[in-house]
Design a protein around this motif. Structure first.
Motif, PDB file in Angstrom:
ATOM      1  N   PRO A   1      18.566  34.180  79.539  1.00 14.94           N
ATOM      2  CA  PRO A   1      17.986  33.807  78.243  1.00 14.94           C
ATOM      3  C   PRO A   1      17.554  35.007  77.421  1.00 14.94           C
ATOM      4  O   PRO A   1      17.050  35.989  77.943  1.00 14.94           O
ATOM      5  CB  PRO A   1      16.780  32.956  78.641  1.00 14.94           C
ATOM      6  CG  PRO A   1      16.420  33.444  80.011  1.00 14.94           C
ATOM      7  CD  PRO A   1      17.721  33.799  80.664  1.00 14.94           C
ATOM      8  N   GLY A   2      17.782  34.899  76.115  1.00 13.42           N
ATOM      9  CA  GLY A   2      17.286  35.898  75.191  1.00 13.42           C
ATOM     10  C   GLY A   2      15.948  35.469  74.614  1.00 13.42           C
ATOM     11  O   GLY A   2      15.333  34.504  75.059  1.00 13.42           O
ATOM     12  N   GLU A   3      15.509  36.162  73.602  1.00 14.40           N
ATOM     13  CA  GLU A   3      14.227  35.864  72.984  1.00 14.40           C
ATOM     14  C   GLU A   3      14.394  34.819  71.895  1.00 14.40           C
ATOM     15  O   GLU A   3      15.213  34.974  70.990  1.00 14.40           O
ATOM     16  CB  GLU A   3      13.616  37.132  72.393  1.00 14.40           C
ATOM     17  CG  GLU A   3      13.155  38.141  73.445  1.00 14.40           C
ATOM     18  CD  GLU A   3      12.043  37.609  74.315  1.00 14.40           C
ATOM     19  OE1 GLU A   3      11.170  36.885  73.788  1.00 14.40           O
ATOM     20  OE2 GLU A   3      12.046  37.897  75.527  1.00 14.40           O
ATOM     21  N   GLY A   4      13.630  33.742  71.990  1.00 16.83           N
ATOM     22  CA  GLY A   4      13.610  32.742  70.939  1.00 16.83           C
ATOM     23  C   GLY A   4      12.580  33.091  69.885  1.00 16.83           C
ATOM     24  O   GLY A   4      11.686  33.905  70.112  1.00 16.83           O
ATOM     25  N   ALA A   5      12.682  32.493  68.727  1.00 18.20           N
ATOM     26  CA  ALA A   5      11.763  32.761  67.633  1.00 18.20           C
ATOM     27  C   ALA A   5      11.625  31.501  66.799  1.00 18.20           C
ATOM     28  O   ALA A   5      12.443  30.571  66.914  1.00 18.20           O
ATOM     29  CB  ALA A   5      12.289  33.917  66.769  1.00 18.20           C
ATOM     30  N   PRO A   6      10.599  31.418  65.959  1.00 10.21           N
ATOM     31  CA  PRO A   6      10.487  30.259  65.070  1.00 10.21           C
ATOM     32  C   PRO A   6      11.768  30.068  64.259  1.00 10.21           C
ATOM     33  O   PRO A   6      12.347  31.033  63.760  1.00 10.21           O
ATOM     34  CB  PRO A   6       9.309  30.630  64.169  1.00 10.21           C
ATOM     35  CG  PRO A   6       8.484  31.557  64.998  1.00 10.21           C
ATOM     36  CD  PRO A   6       9.470  32.360  65.800  1.00 10.21           C
ATOM     37  N   GLY A   7      12.221  28.831  64.175  1.00 10.92           N
ATOM     38  CA  GLY A   7      13.463  28.541  63.466  1.00 10.92           C
ATOM     39  C   GLY A   7      14.662  28.394  64.365  1.00 10.92           C
ATOM     40  O   GLY A   7      15.760  28.076  63.890  1.00 10.92           O
ATOM     41  N   ALA A   8      14.492  28.580  65.683  1.00  9.90           N
ATOM     42  CA  ALA A   8      15.612  28.410  66.615  1.00  9.90           C
ATOM     43  C   ALA A   8      16.026  26.946  66.665  1.00  9.90           C
ATOM     44  O   ALA A   8      15.225  26.040  66.446  1.00  9.90           O
ATOM     45  CB  ALA A   8      15.229  28.913  68.001  1.00  9.90           C
ATOM     46  N   ARG A   9      17.314  26.721  66.954  1.00  9.29           N
ATOM     47  CA  ARG A   9      17.864  25.365  67.035  1.00  9.29           C
ATOM     48  C   ARG A   9      18.556  25.168  68.377  1.00  9.29           C
ATOM     49  O   ARG A   9      19.010  26.129  69.006  1.00  9.29           O
ATOM     50  CB  ARG A   9      18.857  25.116  65.901  1.00  9.29           C
ATOM     51  CG  ARG A   9      18.310  25.269  64.484  1.00  9.29           C
ATOM     52  CD  ARG A   9      17.320  24.177  64.097  1.00  9.29           C
ATOM     53  NE  ARG A   9      17.811  22.833  64.337  1.00  9.29           N
ATOM     54  CZ  ARG A   9      18.658  22.163  63.538  1.00  9.29           C
ATOM     55  NH1 ARG A   9      19.134  22.753  62.433  1.00  9.29           N
ATOM     56  NH2 ARG A   9      19.026  20.921  63.816  1.00  9.29           N
TER      57      ARG A   9
END
Length: 204
Positions: free
Chosen positions: A97-105
């Motif tokens: 897994p990579g880094e998620g951020a606000p706005g991910a779908r």
């Protein structure tokens, strides 16, 4: 690894409060349990649907955590959920897994396969689908979850924002068509969600 998923539907007007409850409590509760490796919470607010998954080192760690936390999950769901489905899966193949951020779908595909062809399905996903996903701009993480004895699968893919998510629809559809045809998979559903919580823990 093993993944416990939940899929819940209810009144869209009550969904926000329930998501707030899981956002505030879930990672803290789960991360206190032995063998915890990650959590994702995804919602379609317009329809009143959300799904979540927690990742565990072993089947025993998953069972132990569910025995301890199942009651609290029910309490958090009670104001919202009209339907609830909880399943346990083998994480047969997944991308680091990579880094998620606000706005991910998040895109979710579910289907069926012949249990006798499980190994072939996993091989095709690892050799064909995952490399295609990892080459897509904005790809954050993805996994093939299976129930070998029942011939059920769940494939999830996360992208960092709306632009990369929209751009991924065509190439992911092409990869999905190739792999499902080669593996004899029947696709039962295709859904899209906003990512609400993404928590990842490195392997020990």
């Amino acid at each position: 690894m093993f993944v416990r998923t939940g899929y819940f539907t209810g009144d869209p007007a009550r969904l926000g409060r329930t998501l707030d409850g899981f956002t505030a409590e879930a990672v803290g509760l789960l991360s206190a349990e032995h063998g915890y490796r990650g959590y994702g919470l995804f919602a379609n607010r317009e329809l009143g649907v959300f799904t979540m998954g927690s990742w565990w080192d072993t089947a025993q760690a998953e069972r132990d955590s569910d025995a301890k936390l199942g009651r609290r999950r029910g309490e958090l769901l009670e104001p919202f959920a009209g339907t609830a489905a909880v399943d346990v899966w083998e994480a047969a193949a997944f991308a680091p897994p990579g880094e998620g951020a606000p706005g991910a779908r998040f895109r979710l595909v579910r289907g069926d396969f012949d249990p006798a062809s499980a190994d072939r399905l996993v091989e095709l996903f690892r050799e064909q689908a995952l490399p295609r996903l990892e080459a897509m701009d904005g790809f954050v993480g993805g996994a093939l979850l299976i129930q070998r004895d029942r011939g059920r699968l769940s494939v999830g893919a996360i992208f960092r924002d709306e632009a990369s998510f929209a751009a991924s629809r065509t190439p992911q559809a092409e990869a999905r068509a190739r792999v499902t045809a080669a593996a004899g998979v029947t696709v039962r559903s295709l859904e899209e969600f906003d990512a609400v919580v993404l928590d990842r823990r490195p392997p020990r």
